[in-house]
Structure formats: C-alpha cells, structure tokens
Design a protein around this motif. Structure first.
Motif, PDB file in Angstrom:
ATOM      1  N   MET A 202       0.782  -1.107   0.008  1.00 19.86           N
ATOM      2  CA  MET A 202      -0.168   0.053  -0.063  1.00 19.86           C
ATOM      3  C   MET A 202       0.896   1.320   0.012  1.00 19.86           C
ATOM      4  SD  MET A 202      -3.114  -1.113   0.329  1.00 19.86           S
ATOM      5  CE  MET A 202      -4.038   0.213   1.008  1.00 19.86           C
ATOM      6  N   THR A 203       0.283   2.434  -0.859  1.00 19.82           N
ATOM      7  CA  THR A 203       0.972   3.528  -0.563  1.00 19.82           C
ATOM      8  C   THR A 203       1.233   4.179   1.053  1.00 19.82           C
ATOM      9  OG1 THR A 203      -0.942   4.614  -1.451  1.00 19.82           O
ATOM     10  CG2 THR A 203       0.775   4.247  -3.041  1.00 19.82           C
ATOM     11  N   GLU A 204       0.058   4.064   1.478  1.00 16.32           N
ATOM     12  CA  GLU A 204       0.046   4.432   2.908  1.00 16.32           C
ATOM     13  C   GLU A 204       0.042   3.289   3.880  1.00 16.32           C
ATOM     14  OE1 GLU A 204       0.194   7.481   3.736  1.00 16.32           O
ATOM     15  OE2 GLU A 204      -0.014   8.353   1.706  1.00 16.32           O
ATOM     16  N   PRO A 205       0.766   3.404   5.173  1.00 16.26           N
ATOM     17  CA  PRO A 205       0.769   2.201   6.081  1.00 16.26           C
ATOM     18  C   PRO A 205      -0.444   1.831   6.809  1.00 16.26           C
ATOM     19  CG  PRO A 205       1.846   4.236   7.026  1.00 16.26           C
ATOM     20  CD  PRO A 205       1.417   4.623   5.662  1.00 16.26           C
ATOM     21  N   TYR A 206      -0.162   0.616   7.057  1.00 12.09           N
ATOM     22  CA  TYR A 206      -1.536   0.093   7.738  1.00 12.09           C
ATOM     23  C   TYR A 206      -1.069  -1.120   8.562  1.00 12.09           C
ATOM     24  CZ  TYR A 206      -0.621  -3.847   4.449  1.00 12.09           C
ATOM     25  OH  TYR A 206      -0.080  -4.841   3.855  1.00 12.09           O
TER      26      TYR A 206
END
Ligand SMILES: [Zn+2]
Length: 567
Positions: A319-323
């Motif tokens: 993903m481009t943003e963390p999770y």
C-alpha cells in the motif's frame, strides 16, 4: 439460421422470463447453441423429438461464469480430503477420532482439511502429534495457511529435532523446543514437499463430483487461476501439472462439461521471478491442450498467474500508505530485495507472458501493487501495440486513476464481493474507514468503463454465486448491513453481467458465450422464479432449477440431493 428454415430444436425452454424485460420468453436450442429467443414463434421449432422444459416463469440467465474459482483446490477440499471442518468436528478430540478411524489413502498417507482455530481453539498439535504412528497424517486448516503433521509425517519429511523456519514461515514448537507438528505459511512446504503427488484417480473423482455441484448452482464456465509446477506448495499439493493433465483427460473422454480457462502457476504465493516464468514458458506447458486437440471453448490454457503482492491480513499487501498492527506499507512478493528491483522483475515477468501471447492474471491487493501491475501491463502492451486482455485479480484498493488506466488500456479487473462480506470488518480494522469505503470500488470501476467481473475465489468463499451478487449489491458484511448510500454498490443486473458477459470478455469468448442470444453457446441457468430486481434479498430464496451446458441438461430439479454428499 432463420426461423423460416424450420430446423427442429433439440430442446425448447418455454415460459421463461428475462431479468431485463417483462413478459414471457421461449428459447430453442440445437447443436449446442441457442437457435432462437422469442415468443410464440419459437414454438414452431418444437418437433417430435424436441425436449420441452417448462420454466414456469423462472428467470433464464446466461450460464454463470465464475472467473476466479480454484476448481481443483475446491474439489479436493470438498470431495478429496478427509473433512475435519466445523461441520464435522467441534473439538480436537473429535478431529482425532475421525483421523483414528479412517483408512489411509491410496498412497499410504492420510490427508485431511478444514480445521478452524476459531472453532477448535489451540491445542491441535498436542492431540495429533503422536496419533496414528503407523501412518503419516497431514491436516490442513480451513484458510490454507497452516497445517498439522503427526510424528510419522515429520519423519517422512526428514524434519529433525531443531529445524530452522524458512523466511515467511513459522514452525510450532513444544515446551522443549522440538517441532510440535504445526507449520505455518512458507514453513508448510517443509511437509508438503514430502507428500506424494495426489493420486490422479482422486483428483478426477473429486473434480467430477465438484463439477456436478457447480452445475447444480448454475455455473457453466470458470477460470481456474493456478495450476502447474508452482502448485505443489498450495493446498495439499493438488494444484500441479498432474491436475492440468487430469482436466485434459476429462475433456478428451467427454467427461468435462464445465468450460474451464486455466492460468499456469510457475511459483507459489511468493517469490516468482522472470527466470521461473521464462523457464516455465520454455517448457511449452502452455500448449498442452492445443497439442491434444482439445476444443479451446471447453478447456484452454489462457495465461499465467502472477502473485504481485499478498494480503492485507498478513501484512503483505503493498500500500502507498502504512496500515495494520505493524503500521507498514507491505511490499510486493515477487523476487527482488528492493521495491525498484521487484518492480523491474514484475515488468519483465509480464513482458514475457505478453510476448508468449498469453494473459497475465496479476494478483494485486494493495493500491501500490495494483499501480505497479498496471504499469507493467501497459509497458508490455506498448512493445507490440497488442491488447492482451491482461487483468488485475482482487485489486481491492484500486485508485480512480488506476481504474481509468485499466479502462484506457483494455485491462480487466476481477474482484470478490463475498470476500468483502466475510472479511470486511477485519479490513476496516486494519486499514481504517476511509480505505475500507473504497475497498473493491465496483461502481467506480464500471463508471470508468473497466471490464469488471466478480468471482468467488472458492475455496476462500463459497461457489454459490447468489452470495457474490448479493454482496456486490448490498456491500454488507458480517457485522454491518451495508449502507444504502454506499457509492460503490452496483445493481443486481450489473452484478449479473459481471458474472456472465463481462467474464466472457476476460476469456476472449464474448463471441460465443455470456449472453442468451441466437448463435451463442446454449449455456443457460434457469431459476425457479423471476429475477428479483427490486429486492436482492429474494435472490437467496431462488433456486437453480435447470442448468444447460452446451445444449445438454447438466442439472434438473431433483438432482440436488443426488451425488453431492461427501464420500
Ligand atoms: Zn484466488
């Protein structure tokens, strides 16, 4: 063929209804194809030898096409392996009782499937390790990510007292540090590598039973997304080249009645490299069925399955943003040690598949992985200007920009509403409400002009397509009924197209299947009532009354109970 020529039909379905329009309709079939769709005029095609089926007002649908259904794995989990799932055993003692009572398989092993940690709790390894010292026993869990082996199986696999776990794998240990018999993810291969191949008779027998079940559900086409040399490590090692050959033999013997497109698997769920794909294609495996003279409308090798990344649940979606709990971006799982290296590897893999004239079916769940997959496809197509109908599998977090690029370059998109229904609450927890709302952007995809299809991913979810359609319409999950204003809902007719005409496009087969029209293949699903356009909840009450595949009746009322029980 005009009606004026009066060729008698072999089969005529009367008193049907169509989902799109009001009024009664009749359909005539001959030579495996639809001869005519219409009103009274169709009845003129009834001759002395014509079989007439009264649909009694039921909806006539094109045969259902589940464009991502692991046919062999589903067949084996349902009819091949011994069942220790929630419906068979509610405690580890009951699992042990089932395993103790059964005779070993043809190859001397006991293979079982379906234990569910949520139902049974921990403690399975302790119960099973010393069971059946006469016989190697391996028991896969319901998710396909864990297995339990008894001591005899550990010995057969050459597992010593202090084995090291491979990257991406976990080995369960006893208090003294020795292997407990539990193997997780990449460590499963330490056991499955020692498993003898599943006997072909077992594959064939399970496949025939499962085919019958699919026909009872109205399914006449599917994509089997992963058979080949890489299948040894997946789900009990059944999804191998042997399975490809078994399907070919079934087709040649006239026993295959469900149309199957297959994707070749040259690596397991991680670590695919351009070398593996290059060597795999050099083996010529993709020509197996054409060399045998098998009708490609029935069975064909369509392309190659590529795992670009993993799943949000295991933290391997890119993903481009963390999770997630690790608060990481995840990464691709193709060979390579950096994002740039893996991206270059993926580009080369897709270029090789495209150059071989095959489809790339790319598993990509994270938005970054989806972008990388779309980039790779566009680059491969730019080499010769040909559109290969490559497609994104899952594509759960595709951005609008990705969707527009998919549409502009004729890239398909296959996703799984029933997975959202089952796992949506977990996904919301891992990724937050904003990304959850965009998860599986069905309506955005259709609005962008993407060739979207929806599929079960069985055995991950059930092959009952009514659930997939309902999940696409309601976007409900286990704990939430779905919001009426959810912008990613689609209509029941759109969902139906995403399981009929749109997957036919993915199969390069829109010229002969996916619609109920003269000249098209007579693949027809007849429901026992009209299409519930106004209230999707009613779809669960509709049963499949009849299924016609290539003009032959492959399911009719009363067949449901016959032959579908586990043996
Ligand atoms: Zn799958």
């Amino acid at each position: 063929m005009s009606l004026g020529e009066r060729k008698a039909a072999e089969l005529v379905i009367i008193n049907g209804t169509l989902p799109e329009t009001a009024g009664s309709v009749n359909v005539a079939v001959a030579g495996g194809a639809v001869l005519a769709v219409g009103g009274q005029d169709v009845l003129a095609l009834v001759g002395p030898g014509t079989r007439v089926i009264d649909a009694e007002g039921g909806a006539l649908l094109p045969g259902i096409n589940d464009a991502h259904l692991h046919f062999i794995a589903s067949a084996m989990t349902r009819f091949g392996y011994l069942d220790v799932g929630a419906s068979a055993a509610s405690s580890w003692q009951e699992v042990a009782g089932i395993l103790a009572a059964v005779a070993p398989g043809r190859d001397g092993w006991i293979r079982a499937h379906g234990w569910d940690e949520v139902v049974l709790g921990p403690g399975g390894a302790e119960v099973l390790l010393e069971l059946r010292p006469d016989t190697p026993v391996v028991v896969f869990d319901q998710t396909g990510h864990q297995l339990l082996a008894n001591r005899t199986a550990l010995e057969a696999a050459g597992i010593g007292r202090a084995p090291a776990a491979p990257a991406g794998g976990v080995i369960g240990r006893t208090a003294s540090g020795e292997p407990s018999g539990l193997f997780v993810d990449a460590a499963m291969e330490m056991i499955t590598a020692a498993l003898p191949p599943v006997p072909r008779e077992d594959l064939r027998s399970a496949a025939l039973k499962f085919q019958r079940l699919l026909h009872a559900q109205g399914i006449t086409s599917l994509t089997e997304p992963g058979l080949g040399p890489g299948g040894k490590s997946l789900l009990g090692g059944a999804c191998t080249t042997d399975a490809l050959e078994v399907l070919g033999a079934m087709a040649l013997d006239g026993d295959l009645t469900v149309r199957i497109n297959t994707l070749l698997l040259f690596a397991g769920t991680g670590g695919i490299s351009a070398d593996m794909v290059g060597n795999g294609l050099a083996s010529g495996l993709q020509h197996l069925y054409t060399q045998q003279g098998i009708d490609p409308r029935l069975l064909r090798i369509a392309g190659v399955k590529v795992f670009a990344d993993g799943t949000p649940r295991s933290g391997t979606a890119w993903m481009t943003e963390p999770y997630g709990e690790q608060c990481s971006h995840g990464s691709m799982v193709v060979a390579g040690s950096t994002d740039a290296g893996r991206t270059a590897e993926l580009n080369e893999i897709v270029r090789l598949v495209h150059a071989a004239g095959l489809q790339a079916g790319i598993h990509a769940t994270g938005d970054a992985a989806t972008e990388a997959a779309v980039d790779a496809i566009i680059a491969a197509q730019a080499t010769d200007g040909r559109r290969g109908r490559h497609y994104i599998i899952h594509g759960a977090f595709s951005s609008n920009d990705s969707l527009h690029r998919l549409a502009a370059h004729d890239v398909g998109y296959s996703t799984n509403p029933a997975i959202r229904a089952a796992a949506g609450d977990l996904i919301r927890r891992l990724l937050g409400p904003e990304r959850y709302d965009r998860h599986q952007p069905l309506n955005s995809a259709l609005k962008a002009g993407v060739k979207l299809n929806i599929a079960s991913d069985s055995p991950v979810t059930d092959t009952d397509w009514r659930r997939t359609v309902a999940a696409a319409v309601t976007r409900a999950t286990v704990h939430s009924p779905g919001r009426p204003d959810d912008p990613e809902r689609i209509t029941s007719l759109q969902a139906l197209q995403a399981m009929t005409s749109l997957p036919a496009w993915q199969d390069h087969a829109e010229a002969f299947k996916g619609q109920l029209a003269p000249g098209m293949a007579a693949d027809i699903c007849v429901l026992d009532g009209a299409w519930p356009a106004a209230d999707i909840d009613e779809l669960a009450e509709r049963q499949v009354a009849w299924t016609i595949a290539a003009g032959s009746v492959v399911h009719e009322p009363g067949w449901v109970s016959a032959g579908l029980d586990r043996t």
